[in-house]
Design a protein around this motif. Structure first.
Motif, short mmCIF file in Angstrom:
data_model
loop_
_atom_site.label_atom_id
_atom_site.label_comp_id
_atom_site.label_asym_id
_atom_site.label_seq_id
_atom_site.Cartn_x
_atom_site.Cartn_y
_atom_site.Cartn_z
N ASP A 179 0.86 -1.19 0.00
CA ASP A 179 0.00 0.00 0.00
C ASP A 179 0.89 1.24 0.00
N PRO A 180 1.03 1.91 -1.14
CA PRO A 180 1.94 3.07 -1.20
C PRO A 180 1.48 4.23 -0.34
N ALA A 181 0.18 4.35 -0.06
CA ALA A 181 -0.31 5.47 0.74
C ALA A 181 0.19 5.40 2.17
N ASP A 226 -4.32 -16.08 -1.57
CA ASP A 226 -3.91 -14.90 -2.32
C ASP A 226 -4.42 -13.65 -1.62
N ILE A 227 -3.86 -12.51 -2.03
CA ILE A 227 -4.25 -11.21 -1.50
C ILE A 227 -4.15 -10.20 -2.63
N ALA A 228 -5.05 -9.24 -2.64
CA ALA A 228 -5.05 -8.21 -3.68
C ALA A 228 -5.47 -6.88 -3.06
N LEU A 229 -4.90 -5.80 -3.56
CA LEU A 229 -5.20 -4.45 -3.07
C LEU A 229 -5.42 -3.54 -4.26
N LYS A 268 -9.67 -1.00 -1.48
CA LYS A 268 -10.19 -2.36 -1.40
C LYS A 268 -9.06 -3.35 -1.14
N LEU A 269 -9.18 -4.08 -0.05
CA LEU A 269 -8.22 -5.11 0.31
C LEU A 269 -8.97 -6.44 0.34
N ALA A 289 -7.21 -11.12 -9.19
CA ALA A 289 -6.66 -9.83 -9.60
C ALA A 289 -7.80 -8.85 -9.80
N PHE A 290 -7.56 -7.58 -9.41
CA PHE A 290 -8.51 -6.50 -9.64
C PHE A 290 -8.32 -5.93 -11.05
N THR A 291 -9.42 -5.39 -11.59
CA THR A 291 -9.29 -4.53 -12.76
C THR A 291 -8.66 -3.22 -12.31
#
Length: 552
Positions: free
Chosen positions: A59-61, A102-105, A109-110, A155-157
């Motif tokens: 998370d870059p933020a 798996d994990i996606a951000l 949305k996490l 994976a998210f769009t």
């Protein structure tokens, strides 16, 4: 100005641009800035092979790294690239929570993807909040959304509106009976309340399965038990196009790529990936007892069988870059209710007269029979068989391309692969760990050198992409900790470097990257110092590390 002058000026500009890009990307390398072992979710131990660290997102933020273990989520601060700090761990132990896979951000949305406790039934993902120390709990995962059987990856769009989940549908035994669900994809619309999902099953292709087999899509299990084409399809990784309109799904055992139109949420098609011709100047090591590294030329073919995948655009073309790992299929009575394998050692195939020696050269026949050449190498007992009455193997096929592939989204074929780079560069730079394994905490990487040559060779399994000096950069990781970098300044891959962290003569339980299972790109000007980084997650050593990307 004359047309000749314009042409000369244009040519000078092109040459200067090419020279600038080449100089900017000369010797792009990695340097490890920090390393941490994470505790086991179950025991708190930092021993190896406990799935303490498997997947991660950054998370870059907040400059936080979310790292999954087998049944927990670690939150790690990387505010300072030279010092990793574990700030929080959340455990997942509800009634139907199995392993986290798996994990996606994406934005706020996490998502965490979990198997069920029974592995072979429907899994689910949690729609979680990002870490906030001032809330209780700091990470809240209350909404569980059901997906397909044995979920594998997601994976998210790019706009975060949809989440695409690959459901492997693994075969196994449940309540004493054999089960083999159909492979499927779940497309979840995240912006609806509640979230809406659509399941796309590979049963869509069953009526025309023979045409797909004729095109080259593998169906390795079909000969042994009553099973459908869709049950023999086990999707692995998902890559999403930059415009969010297409999902590309790797099908390793089938040596194919499936594509979904995310606008219509419907299947596009399944595309066979073909095979790779070894021989000539393309070399590989096929023995684990030849005193390797020892690369040689053999007249055989390799099935690409990609696992990991990432979407990359060069400005000229778009590619799905794949880790062409290889995927032999092995079932046992204890695990899947039946004994089956599509692999056999070359020497056994020769000894059991499975290979038509009238179709191969005498030198290849000798190589296939010699343990110091190809005799111990796993080959397919299904592929390359004659269509005549004897049905013997006339073309020998290896598992995996032992390379990185660049699947052109326009032509639906590999425009490029890295050929034999992975083994040649490992031989040049890291011969002590060439084609090595990570299987025993008490031995060194050097002690396991060459042990995977008879299986999948270098075994690339993770690929990620970013940019460096405004040029696409690909990082690919292998089983034994090697990370390869390729740039794409001119719409084709250019080898930059290979890197490994740790002393190959110290045991694996020292600071090493063993069984790399995930990586991610961190853009420049996000971390202190301003340089781009890779984060690396290693399942075997239960570790995470940060690596600075730089040019030398």
């Amino acid at each position: 100005m004359s047309s000749c002058s314009v042409r000369n000026t244009t040519m000078k500009t092109i040459l200067l641009t090419l020279l600038s890009a080449s100089t900017a990307l000369a010797a792009v390398t990695l340097n490890t800035t920090s390393y941490m072992k994470l505790p086991s979710c179950e025991s708190g131990s930092e021993d190896m092979f406990l799935d303490s660290a498997v997947k991660a997102v950054f998370d870059p933020a907040s400059r936080l790294l979310y790292v999954t273990g087998s049944t927990c989520l670690h939150v790690v601060s990387i505010e300072n690239p030279s010092r990793l700090v574990l700030v929080y761990t959340k455990f997942f132990n509800k009634a139907n929570d199995g392993k986290i896979v798996d994990i996606a951000l994406c934005g706020n949305k996490l998502a965490l993807l979990l198997e069920s406790t029974f592995q072979y039934t429907e899994g689910h993902f949690y729609d979680c909040t990002r870490f906030n120390f001032n809330t209780d709990p700091p990470v809240d995962c209350t909404d569980a959304i059901t997906v397909g059987e044995s979920p594998k990856s997601m994976a998210f769009t790019p706009d975060c509106s949809k989440l695409v989940v690959a459901n492997e549908g693994r075969a196994g035994t449940l309540n004493g009976r054999r089960t083999d669900p159909d492979g499927s994809i779940t497309v979840v619309t995240m912006n609806s309340d509640p979230s809406y999902s659509r399941k796309l099953s590979f049963t869509h292709f069953n009526n025309n399965y023979l045409s797909y087999i004729e095109k080259g899509v593998r169906n390795p299990f079909s000969d042994d038990v009553t099973t459908t084409f869709s049950q023999d399809i086990e999707p692995e990784a998902v890559a999403i196009s930059d415009d969010g309109q297409w999902a590309y799904i790797t099908l390793p055992e089938n040596n194919a790529m499936a594509i979904i139109n995310l606008v219509t949420e419907a299947w596009d098609d399944i595309y066979p990936l073909g095979t790779k011709a070894w021989g000539g100047s393309r070399l590989f090591d096929g023995s684990d007892i030849d005193g390797g590294p020892f690369l040689n030329s053999y007249d055989v073919r390799g099935m690409y069988q990609p696992t990991g995948a990432v979407f990359v655009t060069t400005g000229i073309s778009s590619y799905v870059v794949t880790a062409n790992t290889g995927a032999p299929k092995v079932y046992t009575t204890a695990e899947q209710g039946v004994d089956f394998t599509d692999a056999i050692s070359a020497a056994n195939a020769m000894a059991n007269n499975l290979i038509d020696q009238t179709e191969i050269s005498g030198s290849l026949a000798l190589d296939l029979s010699s343990d110091y050449r190809l005799g111990r190498l796993l080959i397919s007992n299904r592929d390359g068989r004659s269509e005549t009455i004897n049905t013997l193997i006339k073309t020998v096929h290896l598992f995996g391309g032992r390379d990185i592939g660049f699947f052109n989204t326009a032509t639906k074929t590999f425009s490029f692969t890295t050929n034999d780079d992975l083994e040649k560069k490992a031989q040049e730079r890291y011969p002590a760990v060439f084609n090595g394994d990570c299987s025993n905490a008490s031995v060194s990487p050097a002690a396991e050198m060459d042990s995977r040559s008879i299986k999948l060779g270098p075994e690339p399994n993770v690929v990620v992409a970013g940019t460096f000096n405004r040029v696409p950069l690909i990082a690919a990781a292998t089983r034994n900790g090697l990370i390869y970098l390729y740039s794409m300044a001119f719409d084709s891959p250019f080898y930059e470097s290979v890197y490994r962290y740790g002393d190959p003569n110290e045991s694996w339980d020292q600071n090493q990257d063993g069984l790399i299972s995930d990586m991610g790109y961190i853009n420049e000007n996000v971390l202190a110092g301003g340089r781009p980084h890779l984060f690396v997650v290693s399942k075997g050593t239960g570790s995470i590390s940060l690596k600075e990307i730089r040019s030398e």
